[in-house]
Design an enzyme around this catalytic site. Structure first.
Site, PDB file in Angstrom:
ATOM      1  N   LYS A  13     -13.770 -90.615   2.795  1.00 16.44           N
ATOM      2  CA  LYS A  13     -14.466 -91.369   3.140  1.00 16.44           C
ATOM      3  C   LYS A  13     -15.736 -90.525   3.763  1.00 16.44           C
ATOM      4  O   LYS A  13     -17.086 -90.935   3.339  1.00 16.44           O
ATOM      5  CB  LYS A  13     -14.066 -91.993   4.458  1.00 16.44           C
ATOM      6  CG  LYS A  13     -12.867 -93.333   4.054  1.00 16.44           C
ATOM      7  CD  LYS A  13     -12.587 -94.196   5.053  1.00 16.44           C
ATOM      8  CE  LYS A  13     -12.236 -93.346   6.680  1.00 16.44           C
ATOM      9  NZ  LYS A  13     -10.715 -92.656   6.331  1.00 16.44           N
ATOM     10  N   ARG A  88     -10.614-100.208  12.250  1.00 15.20           N
ATOM     11  CA  ARG A  88      -9.321 -99.775  11.890  1.00 15.20           C
ATOM     12  C   ARG A  88      -8.319-100.692  12.289  1.00 15.20           C
ATOM     13  O   ARG A  88      -7.126-100.488  11.813  1.00 15.20           O
ATOM     14  CB  ARG A  88      -9.223 -98.348  12.561  1.00 15.20           C
ATOM     15  CG  ARG A  88      -8.989 -97.346  11.684  1.00 15.20           C
ATOM     16  CD  ARG A  88      -9.001 -95.969  12.612  1.00 15.20           C
ATOM     17  NE  ARG A  88      -8.566 -94.801  12.014  1.00 15.20           N
ATOM     18  CZ  ARG A  88      -9.163 -93.887  11.723  1.00 15.20           C
ATOM     19  NH1 ARG A  88     -10.611 -93.751  11.859  1.00 15.20           N
ATOM     20  NH2 ARG A  88      -8.853 -92.698  11.064  1.00 15.20           N
ATOM     21  N   ARG A 127      -7.147 -79.345   3.985  1.00 19.10           N
ATOM     22  CA  ARG A 127      -8.431 -79.615   4.733  1.00 19.10           C
ATOM     23  C   ARG A 127      -8.832 -78.827   5.686  1.00 19.10           C
ATOM     24  O   ARG A 127      -8.162 -78.387   6.591  1.00 19.10           O
ATOM     25  CB  ARG A 127      -8.508 -81.060   4.922  1.00 19.10           C
ATOM     26  CG  ARG A 127      -9.974 -81.515   5.391  1.00 19.10           C
ATOM     27  CD  ARG A 127     -10.074 -82.987   5.590  1.00 19.10           C
ATOM     28  NE  ARG A 127      -9.531 -83.517   6.878  1.00 19.10           N
ATOM     29  CZ  ARG A 127      -9.697 -84.849   7.009  1.00 19.10           C
ATOM     30  NH1 ARG A 127     -10.244 -85.421   6.451  1.00 19.10           N
ATOM     31  NH2 ARG A 127      -9.113 -85.387   8.176  1.00 19.10           N
ATOM     32  N   ARG A 162      -7.832 -79.068  11.576  1.00 13.42           N
ATOM     33  CA  ARG A 162      -7.794 -79.916  12.581  1.00 13.42           C
ATOM     34  C   ARG A 162      -6.489 -80.142  13.136  1.00 13.42           C
ATOM     35  O   ARG A 162      -5.481 -80.115  12.409  1.00 13.42           O
ATOM     36  CB  ARG A 162      -8.185 -81.371  12.253  1.00 13.42           C
ATOM     37  CG  ARG A 162      -9.654 -81.526  12.329  1.00 13.42           C
ATOM     38  CD  ARG A 162     -10.314 -82.704  11.494  1.00 13.42           C
ATOM     39  NE  ARG A 162      -9.526 -83.977  11.871  1.00 13.42           N
ATOM     40  CZ  ARG A 162      -9.839 -85.081  11.268  1.00 13.42           C
ATOM     41  NH1 ARG A 162     -10.908 -85.213  10.373  1.00 13.42           N
ATOM     42  NH2 ARG A 162      -9.160 -86.136  11.360  1.00 13.42           N
ATOM     43  N   ARG A 173      -0.133 -90.645  10.710  1.00 13.13           N
ATOM     44  CA  ARG A 173      -1.394 -91.286  10.376  1.00 13.13           C
ATOM     45  C   ARG A 173      -1.417 -92.187   9.279  1.00 13.13           C
ATOM     46  O   ARG A 173      -2.083 -93.041   9.333  1.00 13.13           O
ATOM     47  CB  ARG A 173      -2.628 -90.106  10.019  1.00 13.13           C
ATOM     48  CG  ARG A 173      -2.948 -89.369  11.561  1.00 13.13           C
ATOM     49  CD  ARG A 173      -3.690 -88.023  11.462  1.00 13.13           C
ATOM     50  NE  ARG A 173      -4.926 -88.338  10.954  1.00 13.13           N
ATOM     51  CZ  ARG A 173      -5.843 -87.507  10.266  1.00 13.13           C
ATOM     52  NH1 ARG A 173      -5.397 -86.353   9.864  1.00 13.13           N
ATOM     53  NH2 ARG A 173      -7.056 -87.910   9.806  1.00 13.13           N
TER      54      ARG A 173
HETATM   55  P1  AMP Z   1     -10.596 -89.723  11.762  1.00 13.60           P
HETATM   56  O1  AMP Z   1     -11.745 -88.561  11.718  1.00 13.60           O
HETATM   57  O2  AMP Z   1     -11.623 -90.996  11.205  1.00 13.60           O
HETATM   58  O3  AMP Z   1      -9.504 -89.730  10.629  1.00 13.60           O
HETATM   59  O4  AMP Z   1     -10.227 -90.120  13.084  1.00 13.60           O
HETATM   60  C1  AMP Z   1      -9.324 -89.105  13.856  1.00 13.60           C
HETATM   61  C2  AMP Z   1      -8.857 -89.989  14.939  1.00 13.60           C
HETATM   62  O5  AMP Z   1      -9.686 -90.458  15.722  1.00 13.60           O
HETATM   63  C3  AMP Z   1      -7.863 -91.077  14.608  1.00 13.60           C
HETATM   64  O6  AMP Z   1      -6.367 -90.470  13.954  1.00 13.60           O
HETATM   65  C4  AMP Z   1      -7.756 -91.525  15.648  1.00 13.60           C
HETATM   66  O7  AMP Z   1      -6.826 -91.088  16.693  1.00 13.60           O
HETATM   67  C5  AMP Z   1      -9.162 -91.646  16.369  1.00 13.60           C
HETATM   68  N1  AMP Z   1      -9.991 -92.615  15.452  1.00 13.60           N
HETATM   69  C6  AMP Z   1     -11.058 -92.798  15.190  1.00 13.60           C
HETATM   70  N2  AMP Z   1     -11.652 -93.900  14.769  1.00 13.60           N
HETATM   71  C7  AMP Z   1     -10.777 -94.761  15.325  1.00 13.60           C
HETATM   72  C8  AMP Z   1     -10.780 -96.204  15.694  1.00 13.60           C
HETATM   73  N3  AMP Z   1     -11.688 -97.014  14.837  1.00 13.60           N
HETATM   74  N4  AMP Z   1      -9.886 -96.892  15.985  1.00 13.60           N
HETATM   75  C9  AMP Z   1      -9.070 -95.961  16.797  1.00 13.60           C
HETATM   76  N5  AMP Z   1      -8.952 -94.382  16.641  1.00 13.60           N
HETATM   77  C10 AMP Z   1      -9.777 -93.926  16.052  1.00 13.60           C
END
Ligand code: AMP
Length: 218
Positions: A13, A88, A127, A162, A173
């Protein structure tokens, strides 16, 4: 353009948002990036989110919804946005609908980037992220990475993995994605907004971008 990018962790994304941003003038809003910035700054929001993020779980809806509300109140949003990692959950999508209609705005489309689970795990464990410029680099992409794979090919900054890109957290996840986020595809399909791009095993990001443009009629 006002677009939601939907897809499992590691589906690309962020990378596709970067392509779209260079082609179309709009802001890239990544809730994951905003949260990680708050973690680095050790802000109150960062401290509240940290334990959820490190386990690969979702941060509670109320925290995320307030955070997105604040971001959407900024001036640059007027030129359009690419929403990456939000919504989400169904309650987030519902709150987002209300925020947008309160602002007199609507979404143009919701783009689902579909990738096979094993490919996702392979991508995520390989990554790396640049500490200095935030660029995302794949160790699978041999052309991009310098010989010792420790430095960013764009700025020379240090590449790091990360915490939530370790295999056990990744599996969690993906589970969370299937349980809580995937129902959004039916939600947006019902609104006539869903567009889908299917990523094949051999695809480079540029190949996916061709599919993205086709799916969005760009
Ligand atoms: P991402 O970089 O989008 O994969 O987000 C990393 C982490 O941030 C996720 O695994 C969640 O713990 C948290 N996170 C990001 N966006 C959201 C969201 N919209 N709702 C809940 N948790 C989020």
């Amino acid at each position: 353009m006002r677009l939601v990018l939907l897809g499992a962790p590691g589906s690309g994304k962020g990378t596709q948002a970067d392509f779209l941003k260079t082609n179309f003038d709009c802001v890239h809003i990544s809730t994951g990036d905003i949260l990680r910035e708050n973690l680095r700054e050790k802000s109150e929001l960062g401290l509240r989110a940290e334990t959820f993020m490190n386990k690969g779980e979702l941060v509670p809806d109320a925290i995320i919804i307030d955070m997105v509300k604040a971001r959407l109140a900024e001036d640059d949003v007027a030129k359009g946005f690419l929403m990456d990692g939000f919504p989400r959950t169904i309650p987030q999508a519902d709150a987002f609908d209300k925020m947008l209609s309160g602002m007199g705005l609507h979404l143009d489309a919701v783009l689902l980037i579909k990738v096979d689970d094993e490919l996702l795990v392979r991508r995520l464990t390989n990554r790396r992220t640049c500490r200095a410029c935030g660029k995302i680099v794949s160790l699978l992409d041999v052309d991009l990475v310098t010989e010792d794979a420790k430095n960013c090919p764009a700025c020379g900054g240090e590449l790091y993995q990360r915490k939530d890109d370790s295999e056990s957290v990744i599996r969690n996840r993906l589970y969370v994605y299937r349980e809580q986020t995937e129902p959004l595809t039916a939600w947006y399909e019902g609104k006539g907004l869903l567009r889908i791009v299917e990523v094949q095993d051999h695809y480079m990001p540029e190949d996916t971008f061709k599919g993205v443009k086709a799916a969005l009629n760009l």
